[in-house]
Design an enzyme around this catalytic site. Structure first.
Site, PDB file in Angstrom:
ATOM      1  N   TYR A  57       4.530  97.526  68.970  1.00  0.00           N
ATOM      2  CA  TYR A  57       5.719  97.903  68.198  1.00  0.00           C
ATOM      3  C   TYR A  57       5.945  96.857  67.127  1.00  0.00           C
ATOM      4  O   TYR A  57       5.954  95.659  67.430  1.00  0.00           O
ATOM      5  CB  TYR A  57       6.961  97.992  69.093  1.00  0.00           C
ATOM      6  CG  TYR A  57       7.413  99.410  69.259  1.00  0.00           C
ATOM      7  CD1 TYR A  57       7.786 100.155  68.146  1.00  0.00           C
ATOM      8  CD2 TYR A  57       7.433 100.020  70.516  1.00  0.00           C
ATOM      9  CE1 TYR A  57       8.167 101.480  68.278  1.00  0.00           C
ATOM     10  CE2 TYR A  57       7.810 101.339  70.647  1.00  0.00           C
ATOM     11  CZ  TYR A  57       8.179 102.069  69.532  1.00  0.00           C
ATOM     12  OH  TYR A  57       8.548 103.374  69.656  1.00  0.00           O
ATOM     13  N   GLU A  59       8.428  97.346  64.244  1.00  0.00           N
ATOM     14  CA  GLU A  59       9.417  97.847  63.272  1.00  0.00           C
ATOM     15  C   GLU A  59       9.761  96.745  62.288  1.00  0.00           C
ATOM     16  O   GLU A  59       9.963  95.582  62.681  1.00  0.00           O
ATOM     17  CB  GLU A  59      10.674  98.330  63.997  1.00  0.00           C
ATOM     18  CG  GLU A  59      10.465  99.682  64.643  1.00  0.00           C
ATOM     19  CD  GLU A  59      11.679 100.148  65.435  1.00  0.00           C
ATOM     20  OE1 GLU A  59      12.678  99.415  65.513  1.00  0.00           O
ATOM     21  OE2 GLU A  59      11.605 101.257  65.995  1.00  0.00           O
ATOM     22  N   ASP A 203       2.178 113.282  43.391  1.00  0.00           N
ATOM     23  CA  ASP A 203       1.610 113.429  44.739  1.00  0.00           C
ATOM     24  C   ASP A 203       0.099 113.572  44.566  1.00  0.00           C
ATOM     25  O   ASP A 203      -0.393 114.633  44.183  1.00  0.00           O
ATOM     26  CB  ASP A 203       2.220 114.667  45.395  1.00  0.00           C
ATOM     27  CG  ASP A 203       1.647 114.937  46.785  1.00  0.00           C
ATOM     28  OD1 ASP A 203       0.617 114.318  47.138  1.00  0.00           O
ATOM     29  OD2 ASP A 203       2.214 115.777  47.498  1.00  0.00           O
ATOM     30  N   THR A 229      -2.523 110.283  50.466  1.00  0.00           N
ATOM     31  CA  THR A 229      -3.013 110.251  51.846  1.00  0.00           C
ATOM     32  C   THR A 229      -4.334 109.490  51.872  1.00  0.00           C
ATOM     33  O   THR A 229      -5.028 109.378  50.860  1.00  0.00           O
ATOM     34  CB  THR A 229      -3.263 111.669  52.423  1.00  0.00           C
ATOM     35  OG1 THR A 229      -4.214 112.341  51.592  1.00  0.00           O
ATOM     36  CG2 THR A 229      -1.979 112.471  52.489  1.00  0.00           C
ATOM     37  N   LYS A 232      -8.181 112.381  52.892  1.00  0.00           N
ATOM     38  CA  LYS A 232      -8.834 113.496  52.181  1.00  0.00           C
ATOM     39  C   LYS A 232      -9.989 112.915  51.347  1.00  0.00           C
ATOM     40  O   LYS A 232     -10.992 112.500  51.915  1.00  0.00           O
ATOM     41  CB  LYS A 232      -7.799 114.251  51.346  1.00  0.00           C
ATOM     42  CG  LYS A 232      -6.716 114.902  52.230  1.00  0.00           C
ATOM     43  CD  LYS A 232      -5.731 115.694  51.414  1.00  0.00           C
ATOM     44  CE  LYS A 232      -4.729 116.414  52.296  1.00  0.00           C
ATOM     45  NZ  LYS A 232      -3.407 115.744  52.326  1.00  0.00           N
ATOM     46  N   ARG A 238      -6.213 109.486  59.121  1.00  0.00           N
ATOM     47  CA  ARG A 238      -5.117 110.394  58.748  1.00  0.00           C
ATOM     48  C   ARG A 238      -3.856 109.569  58.531  1.00  0.00           C
ATOM     49  O   ARG A 238      -3.406 108.884  59.445  1.00  0.00           O
ATOM     50  CB  ARG A 238      -4.914 111.385  59.888  1.00  0.00           C
ATOM     51  CG  ARG A 238      -3.937 112.490  59.632  1.00  0.00           C
ATOM     52  CD  ARG A 238      -4.195 113.613  60.610  1.00  0.00           C
ATOM     53  NE  ARG A 238      -5.509 114.178  60.341  1.00  0.00           N
ATOM     54  CZ  ARG A 238      -5.724 115.184  59.500  1.00  0.00           C
ATOM     55  NH1 ARG A 238      -4.730 115.734  58.855  1.00  0.00           N
ATOM     56  NH2 ARG A 238      -6.943 115.652  59.309  1.00  0.00           N
TER      57      ARG A 238
HETATM   58  N1  DSN Z   1      -2.641 120.615  54.712  1.00  0.00           N
HETATM   59  C1  DSN Z   1      -3.091 119.884  53.560  1.00  0.00           C
HETATM   60  C2  DSN Z   1      -4.133 120.648  52.825  1.00  0.00           C
HETATM   61  O1  DSN Z   1      -4.989 121.232  53.466  1.00  0.00           O
HETATM   62  O2  DSN Z   1      -4.131 120.653  51.610  1.00  0.00           O
HETATM   63  C3  DSN Z   1      -1.990 119.504  52.697  1.00  0.00           C
HETATM   64  O3  DSN Z   1      -1.022 118.865  53.463  1.00  0.00           O
END
Ligand code: DSN
Length: 419
Positions: A57, A59, A203, A229, A232, A238
């Site tokens: 933890y 925080e 974004d 993120t 990707k 993730r």
């Molecule tokens: N679920 C993601 C995607 O596949 O684009 C976006 O959050």
């Protein structure tokens, strides 16, 4: 899976969950993955994410925690922050968001009061749920108005965005999308934001890796907030992050903790640090170029096979195929492709009239197949295979031929060969 001399404790203690994990490894090895938002994290990333840092933890932030014993956690987070700042060239980075949705929530909370106006891309035109969908917190806590794409070109129309901004007077304009195949002109968005006194948030959850690789315009120099993120095109664990100008740093940090999250996931933050280090390595840039080159090759082949490509092409890691001329839906196409060992998700096309559980399109992305080492020649072949599977979806022998070749390709470009 190789578990060394002691074997697998998970297999001994919980064979059901072991079977699920092992099943996923087998699936990832055997299937051609064209889901635009997925990738294969490295062994180093998996090791950090599967580490004892999950126990801690912490925080707060490095050097100012609400728990004892945070030395190693501080080290991991400070390294992740420093690497993010260096990699993206931003004033400040917060690496605590659990995912992209949380990163967006944190940026909104840092920038807006409840009820203020967000102007963002319509979900039906490629935006994300967190861009003000009525079904999402972003559409419930804020007044959300949307821009879409031009019905003819299926591309962003910046004059139209400017008109809507003048009419709606948003406090923040959000650029970025989950299913838009074209490069976004962030300077145009900045000019629109400035013309109405709005902040600009980008974004880049999908195309962050392309930005690092110099394949996609960089939103950082012109934005107040950039969210992203790490799993990707970034190919890490993730998770999410928020980048901002120094002047917004305290607001962003307070919005992450205690504003919207509790204990940060220290094991994931350590894995994000590894991901950022990998993204600074020389091969990452060329990897991103190959992703885009592969997307163009696969998209070009599908167009040659007679499929209608939304907006006529791609400048990113993904493209959308309109399946209406083939008399099929996104849901059916997804199922047919999965049955032959190829994964691509059903997706709405701009102004789609079918429900999101059916859709008229599929979204095809190349980050994962590029990680496997596939190139334009394999993309051409995959395009032909997808075409055969969709056009001859009622022929079991045609599907069997595609299935067998998909498996050969997967075996020829192995993933996690040492697991
Ligand atoms: N679920 C993601 C995607 O596949 O684009 C976006 O959050």
């Amino acid at each position: 899976m190789d578990h060394g001399e002691g074997g697998s404790e998970l297999e001994r203690f919980d064979p059901d969950i072991f079977a699920a994990v092992d099943g996923e490894l087998k699936r990832e090895r055997e299937v051609i993955n064209l889901v635009a938002s997925e990738n294969y994290a490295s062994r180093a990333v998996l090791e950090a994410q599967g580490s004892v840092l999950t126990n801690k933890y912490a925080e707060g932030y490095p050097g100012r925690r609400y728990y004892p014993g945070c030395g190693p956690a501080d080290d991991a987070e400070a390294i992740a922050i420093a690497r993010a700042v260096e990699l993206f060239g931003c004033g400040h980075a917060n690496v605590q968001p659990h995912a992209g949705a949380q990163a967006n929530m944190i940026a909104y909370m840092a920038a807006l009061k409840p009820g203020e106006t967000i102007l963002a891309m319509d979900l039906r035109c490629g935006g994300h749920l967190t861009h003000g969908s009525a079904a999402n917190y972003s559409g419930m806590f804020y007044r959300a108005v949307h821009y879409g794409v031009d019905r003819e070109t299926e591309m962003l129309d910046y004059d139209r965005v400017a008109d809507i901004a003048r009419r709606e007077k948003p406090r923040i304009i959000v650029a970025g999308a989950s299913a838009y195949p074209r490069a976004i002109d962030f300077e145009a968005f900045r000019r629109i934001a400035d013309s109405v006194g709005a902040m600009l948030m980008v974004d880049m959850a999908h195309f962050g890796g392309l930005v690092v690789g110099g394949v996609h315009p960089d939103p950082v120099p012109v934005s107040d907030f950039v969210t992203g993120t790490t799993h990707k095109t970034m190919r890490g664990p993730r998770g999410g992050f928020v980048l901002c100008r120094e002047e917004h740093a305290d607001h962003v940090d307070a919005a992450a903790f205690p504003g919207t999250q509790g204990g940060p996931l220290m094991h994931v933050i350590a894995a994000k640090a590894v991901c950022f280090k990998e993204a600074m390595a020389p091969g990452f840039r060329s990897y991103q170029h190959r992703i885009a080159e592969n997307a163009k090759a696969l998209c070009g082949k599908m167009a040659e096979e007679g499929f209608r490509i939304v907006s006529g092409g791609t400048e990113t890691h993904l493209f959308l195929v309109d399946l209406r001329p083939q008399g099929t839906s996104g849901r059916e196409a997804q199922a047919v492709l999965e049955s032959v060992g190829i994964c691509a998700n059903m997706n709405e096309i701009p102004y789609d009239e079918t429900p999101p559980t059916v859709t008229s399109g599929i979204r095809i992305g190349t980050p994962a197949v590029t990680t496997r080492g596939m190139g334009p020649a394999e993309m051409e072949e995959l395009g032909a295979m997808i075409s055969t599977a969709l056009k001859q979806r009622d022929s079991e022998s045609a599907l069997a031929g595609v299935r067998s070749r998909a498996r050969e390709l997967a075996d020829a470009f192995p993933v996690y060969p040492l697991c």
